[in-house]
Motif scaffolding. Structure first.
Motif, PDB file in Angstrom:
ATOM      1  N   TRP A 285     -41.219 -10.891 -20.720  1.00  6.51           N
ATOM      2  CA  TRP A 285     -40.558  -9.922 -20.153  1.00  6.51           C
ATOM      3  C   TRP A 285     -41.373  -8.865 -20.103  1.00  6.51           C
ATOM      4  N   ALA A 286     -41.103  -8.027 -19.119  1.00 10.35           N
ATOM      5  CA  ALA A 286     -41.691  -6.633 -18.822  1.00 10.35           C
ATOM      6  C   ALA A 286     -40.731  -5.732 -20.084  1.00 10.35           C
ATOM      7  N   LYS A 287     -41.246  -4.541 -20.299  1.00  8.62           N
ATOM      8  CA  LYS A 287     -40.637  -3.471 -21.126  1.00  8.62           C
ATOM      9  C   LYS A 287     -39.323  -3.245 -20.730  1.00  8.62           C
ATOM     10  N   ASP A 288     -39.255  -2.960 -19.333  1.00  7.54           N
ATOM     11  CA  ASP A 288     -37.862  -2.420 -18.948  1.00  7.54           C
ATOM     12  C   ASP A 288     -36.648  -3.605 -18.782  1.00  7.54           C
ATOM     13  N   GLN A 289     -37.300  -5.007 -18.638  1.00 11.13           N
ATOM     14  CA  GLN A 289     -36.407  -5.851 -18.884  1.00 11.13           C
ATOM     15  C   GLN A 289     -35.791  -6.129 -20.241  1.00 11.13           C
ATOM     16  N   VAL A 290     -36.767  -6.005 -21.348  1.00  7.33           N
ATOM     17  CA  VAL A 290     -36.116  -5.896 -22.603  1.00  7.33           C
ATOM     18  C   VAL A 290     -35.291  -4.881 -22.848  1.00  7.33           C
ATOM     19  N   LEU A 291     -35.775  -3.596 -22.541  1.00  6.57           N
ATOM     20  CA  LEU A 291     -34.688  -2.439 -22.682  1.00  6.57           C
ATOM     21  C   LEU A 291     -33.316  -2.871 -21.884  1.00  6.57           C
ATOM     22  N   GLN A 292     -33.360  -3.318 -20.866  1.00  5.12           N
ATOM     23  CA  GLN A 292     -32.050  -3.893 -20.252  1.00  5.12           C
ATOM     24  C   GLN A 292     -31.246  -4.780 -21.136  1.00  5.12           C
ATOM     25  N   LEU A 293     -32.342  -5.824 -21.816  1.00  2.93           N
ATOM     26  CA  LEU A 293     -31.465  -6.801 -22.657  1.00  2.93           C
ATOM     27  C   LEU A 293     -30.734  -5.745 -23.692  1.00  2.93           C
TER      28      LEU A 293
END
Length: 96
Positions: free
Chosen positions: A16-24
């Motif tokens: 995952w890209a960083k923004d996807q992990v932050l959304q998690l």
């Protein structure tokens, strides 16, 4: 498979890209019952809050984060292994 045999846990892997992990992190904070967060960094290997783990991830300080949580009645364990340019996510559905 025999019905008496325990089923193997479901394991999913993704990059995952960083923004996807932050959304998690946001999704977990808003919709899951977080049971435990373990974080490894250069400074520590300890149980932390979800917010502390999120801040360390955002600041590129976390080496690995493991989050155990209940979502929709199922117990899950996500292992987050930060990297550049993508972060590896390993998700296990834990047996009940």
């Amino acid at each position: 498979m025999n019905d008496n045999e325990p089923s193997l846990p479901e394991i999913l892997q993704a990059e995952w890209a960083k923004d996807q992990v932050l959304q998690l992190f946001a999704d977990l904070a808003g919709g899951a019952d977080v049971q435990q967060v373990q974080m490894k960094s250069h400074a520590t290997d300890a149980a932390v809050t979800l917010a502390t783990a999120e801040a360390a991830f955002a600041a590129d300080e976390a080496q690995a984060i493991q989050i155990r949580y209940v979502f929709e009645g199922e117990m899950w364990c996500d292992t987050i292994m930060p990297g550049n340019p993508t972060t590896k996510i390993i998700r296990n559905r834990l047996p009940t």
